[in-house]
Design a protein around this motif. Structure first.
Motif, PDB file in Angstrom:
ATOM      1  N   TYR A 140      18.814  23.246  15.801  1.00  0.00           N
ATOM      2  CA  TYR A 140      17.540  23.402  16.493  1.00  0.00           C
ATOM      3  C   TYR A 140      17.366  22.279  17.505  1.00  0.00           C
ATOM      4  N   ASP A 141      16.666  22.609  18.609  1.00  0.00           N
ATOM      5  CA  ASP A 141      16.382  21.596  19.626  1.00  0.00           C
ATOM      6  C   ASP A 141      14.999  21.022  19.299  1.00  0.00           C
ATOM      7  N   VAL A 142      15.010  19.818  18.803  1.00  0.00           N
ATOM      8  CA  VAL A 142      13.764  19.248  18.273  1.00  0.00           C
ATOM      9  C   VAL A 142      13.200  18.177  19.222  1.00  0.00           C
ATOM     10  N   THR A 143      11.939  18.340  19.570  1.00  0.00           N
ATOM     11  CA  THR A 143      11.232  17.322  20.369  1.00  0.00           C
ATOM     12  C   THR A 143      10.157  16.694  19.480  1.00  0.00           C
ATOM     13  N   LEU A 144      10.105  15.377  19.525  1.00  0.00           N
ATOM     14  CA  LEU A 144       9.152  14.693  18.639  1.00  0.00           C
ATOM     15  C   LEU A 144       8.003  14.088  19.445  1.00  0.00           C
ATOM     16  N   THR A 145       6.775  14.340  18.979  1.00  0.00           N
ATOM     17  CA  THR A 145       5.608  13.687  19.609  1.00  0.00           C
ATOM     18  C   THR A 145       4.699  13.110  18.514  1.00  0.00           C
ATOM     19  N   ALA A 146       4.000  12.016  18.887  1.00  0.00           N
ATOM     20  CA  ALA A 146       3.251  11.266  17.865  1.00  0.00           C
ATOM     21  C   ALA A 146       1.770  11.597  17.822  1.00  0.00           C
ATOM     22  N   SER A 147       1.297  12.466  18.786  1.00  0.00           N
ATOM     23  CA  SER A 147      -0.124  12.795  18.757  1.00  0.00           C
ATOM     24  C   SER A 147      -0.358  14.185  19.358  1.00  0.00           C
ATOM     25  N   GLY A 148      -1.553  14.681  19.128  1.00  0.00           N
ATOM     26  CA  GLY A 148      -1.905  16.002  19.637  1.00  0.00           C
ATOM     27  C   GLY A 148      -1.851  16.058  21.159  1.00  0.00           C
ATOM     28  N   LYS A 149      -2.319  14.975  21.793  1.00  0.00           N
ATOM     29  CA  LYS A 149      -2.319  14.931  23.256  1.00  0.00           C
ATOM     30  C   LYS A 149      -0.909  15.011  23.814  1.00  0.00           C
ATOM     31  N   GLU A 150      -0.032  14.196  23.201  1.00  0.00           N
ATOM     32  CA  GLU A 150       1.378  14.204  23.631  1.00  0.00           C
ATOM     33  C   GLU A 150       1.972  15.595  23.457  1.00  0.00           C
ATOM     34  N   GLY A 151       1.640  16.217  22.341  1.00  0.00           N
ATOM     35  CA  GLY A 151       2.167  17.556  22.031  1.00  0.00           C
ATOM     36  C   GLY A 151       1.750  18.557  23.086  1.00  0.00           C
ATOM     37  N   ILE A 152       0.455  18.538  23.443  1.00  0.00           N
ATOM     38  CA  ILE A 152      -0.063  19.462  24.461  1.00  0.00           C
ATOM     39  C   ILE A 152       0.649  19.215  25.797  1.00  0.00           C
ATOM     40  N   ALA A 153       0.853  17.920  26.110  1.00  0.00           N
ATOM     41  CA  ALA A 153       1.538  17.544  27.351  1.00  0.00           C
ATOM     42  C   ALA A 153       2.956  18.152  27.390  1.00  0.00           C
ATOM     43  N   CYS A 154       3.642  18.072  26.246  1.00  0.00           N
ATOM     44  CA  CYS A 154       5.000  18.619  26.153  1.00  0.00           C
ATOM     45  C   CYS A 154       4.983  20.134  26.359  1.00  0.00           C
ATOM     46  N   SER A 160      -5.925  25.410  17.960  1.00  0.00           N
ATOM     47  CA  SER A 160      -6.766  26.294  18.780  1.00  0.00           C
ATOM     48  C   SER A 160      -6.292  26.317  20.219  1.00  0.00           C
ATOM     49  N   LYS A 161      -5.944  25.123  20.726  1.00  0.00           N
ATOM     50  CA  LYS A 161      -5.481  25.039  22.120  1.00  0.00           C
ATOM     51  C   LYS A 161      -4.183  25.805  22.314  1.00  0.00           C
ATOM     52  N   ILE A 162      -3.267  25.628  21.338  1.00  0.00           N
ATOM     53  CA  ILE A 162      -1.960  26.300  21.445  1.00  0.00           C
ATOM     54  C   ILE A 162      -2.159  27.816  21.443  1.00  0.00           C
ATOM     55  N   LYS A 163      -3.027  28.268  20.471  1.00  0.00           N
ATOM     56  CA  LYS A 163      -3.235  29.717  20.368  1.00  0.00           C
ATOM     57  C   LYS A 163      -3.921  30.285  21.604  1.00  0.00           C
ATOM     58  N   GLU A 164      -4.679  29.412  22.220  1.00  0.00           N
ATOM     59  CA  GLU A 164      -5.401  29.816  23.418  1.00  0.00           C
ATOM     60  C   GLU A 164      -4.465  29.907  24.634  1.00  0.00           C
ATOM     61  N   ASN A 165      -3.620  28.873  24.806  1.00  0.00           N
ATOM     62  CA  ASN A 165      -2.774  28.776  26.005  1.00  0.00           C
ATOM     63  C   ASN A 165      -1.362  29.338  25.838  1.00  0.00           C
ATOM     64  N   TRP A 166      -0.833  29.223  24.656  1.00  0.00           N
ATOM     65  CA  TRP A 166       0.552  29.689  24.422  1.00  0.00           C
ATOM     66  C   TRP A 166       0.582  30.588  23.182  1.00  0.00           C
ATOM     67  N   PRO A 167       0.007  31.746  23.303  1.00  0.00           N
ATOM     68  CA  PRO A 167      -0.114  32.594  22.098  1.00  0.00           C
ATOM     69  C   PRO A 167       1.228  32.986  21.471  1.00  0.00           C
ATOM     70  N   GLU A 168       2.277  32.951  22.286  1.00  0.00           N
ATOM     71  CA  GLU A 168       3.603  33.340  21.762  1.00  0.00           C
ATOM     72  C   GLU A 168       4.186  32.266  20.845  1.00  0.00           C
ATOM     73  N   PRO A 179      -5.017  10.932  13.905  1.00  0.00           N
ATOM     74  CA  PRO A 179      -6.157  10.097  14.311  1.00  0.00           C
ATOM     75  C   PRO A 179      -6.880  10.554  15.584  1.00  0.00           C
ATOM     76  N   ASP A 180      -6.185  10.802  16.648  1.00  0.00           N
ATOM     77  CA  ASP A 180      -6.915  11.044  17.905  1.00  0.00           C
ATOM     78  C   ASP A 180      -7.394  12.487  18.056  1.00  0.00           C
ATOM     79  N   MET A 181      -6.490  13.450  17.832  1.00  0.00           N
ATOM     80  CA  MET A 181      -6.852  14.855  18.027  1.00  0.00           C
ATOM     81  C   MET A 181      -6.463  15.594  16.756  1.00  0.00           C
ATOM     82  N   ASP A 182      -7.427  16.237  16.146  1.00  0.00           N
ATOM     83  CA  ASP A 182      -7.229  16.904  14.877  1.00  0.00           C
ATOM     84  C   ASP A 182      -6.251  18.086  15.024  1.00  0.00           C
ATOM     85  N   GLY A 183      -5.491  18.359  13.973  1.00  0.00           N
ATOM     86  CA  GLY A 183      -4.512  19.452  13.996  1.00  0.00           C
ATOM     87  C   GLY A 183      -5.147  20.792  14.309  1.00  0.00           C
ATOM     88  N   MET A 184      -6.342  21.039  13.787  1.00  0.00           N
ATOM     89  CA  MET A 184      -7.032  22.312  14.020  1.00  0.00           C
ATOM     90  C   MET A 184      -7.354  22.507  15.488  1.00  0.00           C
TER      91      MET A 184
END
Lengths: 528, 121
Positions: B26-40, B65-73, B56-61
């Motif tokens: 698998y091609d794995v990318t690692l990010t340490a926060s929700g913001k970084e994840g969204i950026a990726c 929601s953002k992922i399901k909203e912007n990248w439903p696939e 701490p900064d951005m809750d998983g929920m």
């Protein structure tokens, strides 16, 4: 009786006795005085009568010797007349007041004092010849020794034979020739009067005493005794003793009072007994409630204690999960590098096994921590059950377990914290799965129930597991009691569930048959 | 390439995912926060996001929601501690594909990933 004597101002009877006694004494004194006065008057009247007789007798006795002018005979007669006891002296005066004869011969020839009764008996003064009333002719004198004497004068009137007598022949003109004076002692009568007076006084005192005692006894019997009994009875009642009654002695007002008082005591006693019965019932009830409150409080304390312990542990435990993930992962990765039979591989297995054990402990601690109370609201039991079933079905532990929901048509709504109910149900499922070693059926039923006329929902969880031993039953809800192997259970699940259910006013009951399975019945009060 | 984005504030969890999944192809990318994840996610497409619930900064929920909203696939597997299992159920309702509990073994992780992609060749 003693009270009356000791405190006469506090007794009606004593006041009456004193009042009547005083009246008696006053009346008796008046009576006594009047009788004494009357007696004295009567005695004096008799004495006067006899005194006059004596004087007349003297006049008669000396008449003859006087007519013949026999002085010696006259003196002899006077001496004889003055002999008897009580006669102090007898004198014969001429009309100028000179003593002609006297029983005491030394007085003869003396002139009488003008203030003497010999003059004042008839004359207002010595110059006028006016005659006074009969009463003035006697005089009662009392000397220093208290001895009374009666002095009487009686005139000797001129008679024809006085002027015609041969001897000394008085002239015809003067109406009065002289007078006889007698001094009579009334000492005997004084004594008699004194004796009579003393006797009368004694009679009066005895009469007053007798009447007072008689009145006292009557008043004591009729008024004082029953009133005292009433007072004592009332004092006892005011002191709290309602056992005594007062003896009813008569049909008069006091008797009526006693009867009313007795009936009042009976009523009071009845009321007190009833009150005591109520108090007793109340005390028992309070004791019962206090006991319940204490138990609930103890339960709450225990739950709260465990909850705070859990919260603290959970904070730590949650963080441990992350490093533990690392330990598990890297142990697995490392294990792949060694042949399965190698010592290294076996050692790594121990690391993995123990890490998993840590994970389970943490999981249980976190489960326990979830039991902390949170916000209350209306919760649909069916919805929470469905959600919990849905959640656990995806977990490996329940992969081989079939859930058989058999819910009543009615939607049961309970007031509480939804996540707490989920916690309870989850516990039931985990315990059931453990009891069946991860294989079998879990049946969940809901039904309505009435308890003390209040509506409840009963949720039944039935498994086909190993069952619970009879001796374990009483300890089932105790914290840290577990029958699971070391590391598998914390013994908090049922304890926490029990605490939550109790707190909400419900209870959990268990029926179990060894080898066949167990049913848990969770009862929760419905929203009214 | 089966691209997986790991969003977790804990380095050891990220590394564990990397070391478990990369060798499996698998091609794995690692990010340490929700913001970084969204950026990726904005830069490239990922088939799967392994998303930690408690950060701490951005809750998983929120991230979910953002992922399901912007990248439903893009499929999301929630990684959670047991205490947030409620939230995990909620996450499933919002659209998460599955959830796994910490601490997970490499097998559990692989199984969850394979459920998304199907067994690797």
């Amino acid at each position: 009786m003693k009270n009356i004597l000791r405190n006469p101002d506090k007794s009606i009877a004593a006041k009456l006795i004193i009042a009547i006694g005083l009246l008696m004494i006053i009346l008796s004194l008046i009576f006594w005085y009047a009788i004494l006065q009357k007696q004295e008057k009567d005695v004096l009247s008799i004495a006067t009568k006899y005194g006059r007789s004596f004087v007349n007798f003297t006049k008669a006795s000396t008449r003859r010797s006087m007519l013949i002018f026999d002085r010696e005979e006259t003196q002899r007669v006077l001496d004889t007349l003055s002999t008897p006891e009580g006669v102090q002296g007898v004198q014969i005066y001429d009309h100028r007041g000179n003593i002609v004869f006297s029983s005491k011969s030394e007085k003869a020839g003396n002139s009488v004092d003008r203030t003497s009764i010999a003059c004042t008996g008839c004359h207002s003064n010595s110059e006028s010849g006016e005659l006074l009333t009969e009463t003035r002719k006697l005089f009662v004198h009392r000397d220093e020794k208290g001895k009374t004497s009666l002095h009487m004068v009686e005139s000797i009137l001129n008679a024809p034979e006085c002027s015609t007598a041969a001897c000394h022949a008085h002239p015809e003109s003067p109406e009065i020739l002289g007078f006889v004076k007698a001094d009579l002692s009334l000492a005997v009568l004084d004594e008699a009067l004194l004796k009579q007076g003393l006797a009368l006084t004694a009679y009066v005192i005895m009469f007053v005493l007798a009447v007072s005692i008689f009145l006292g006894i009557i008043l004591y019997k009729i008024v004082s005794k029953p009133v005292n009994e009433l007072v004592q009875g009332m004092e006892k009642v005011s002191g709290g003793n309602l056992e005594n009654t007062v003896q009813v002695r008569s049909d008069d007002e006091i008797g009526k009072l006693a009867r009313t008082f007795n009936s009042m005591i009976r009523d009071l006693k009845g009321a007190r007994d009833q009150r005591e019965r109520w108090t007793q019932t109340l005390e028992v009830e309070i004791e019962k409630k206090t006991d319940e409150i204490q138990k609930t409080h103890a339960n709450l304390m225990q739950t709260e204690k465990l909850a705070s312990l859990g919260r603290m542990a959970a904070g730590v435990a949650h963080e441990i999960n992350n490093p533990l993930t690392g330990v598990v992962t890297f142990a697995h990765l490392l294990k792949k590098r060694f042949p399965p039979e190698s010592t290294e591989s076996q050692d790594l297995d121990i690391i993995i096994e123990q890490s998993e054990r840590c994970a389970k402990i943490i999981k249980n601690l976190l489960t326990f921590a979830r039991a902390t109370p949170s916000e209350k609201g209306k919760v649909s039991i069916n919805e929470v059950l469905n959600r919990t079933i849905f959640m656990v079905q995806n977990q490996a532990k329940f992969h081989h377990i079939k859930f058989n929901p058999d819910f009543a048509d009615k939607q049961f709504v309970v007031v509480g914290d939804g996540s707490q109910f989920q916690q309870i149900f989850l516990n039931m499922f985990i315990n059931a799965a453990d009891a069946m070693n991860g294989r079998g059926n879990i049946t969940i039923r809901t039904r309505g129930a009435l308890e003390n006329e209040k509506p409840y929902v009963e949720i039944e969880f039935t498994d086909e597991g190993c069952g619970i031993k009879e001796e374990d039953m009483p300890k089932l809800f105790e914290p840290f009691f577990t029958t699971k192997p070391v590391g598998k259970g914390t013994g908090l699940g049922l304890s926490v569930s029990h605490g939550i259910v109790k707190h909400l006013g419900g209870h959990i009951k268990v029926k179990s048959t060894i080898g066949k399975g167990t049913s848990f019945f969770v009862r929760l009060p419905l929203e009214s | 390439m089966k691209k997986i984005l790991v969003v977790d504030d804990e380095a050891i969890v990220r590394t564990s995912c990397d070391r478990t999944l990369t060798p499996e192809g698998y091609d794995v990318t690692l990010t340490a926060s929700g913001k970084e994840g969204i950026a990726c996610l904005e830069k490239e497409t990922f088939a799967l996001v392994l998303l930690d619930l408690k950060m701490p900064d951005m809750d998983g929920m929120e991230v979910l929601s953002k992922i399901k909203e912007n990248w439903p696939e893009t499929k999301v597997v929630m990684v959670t501690g047991y205490s947030t299992v409620d939230t995990a159920v909620q996450a499933l309702r919002v659209g998460a594909y599955n959830f796994i509990e910490k601490p997970f073994t490499p097998d559990t992780l692989l199984k969850a990933v394979q459920e998304v992609f199907g067994p690797s060749d």
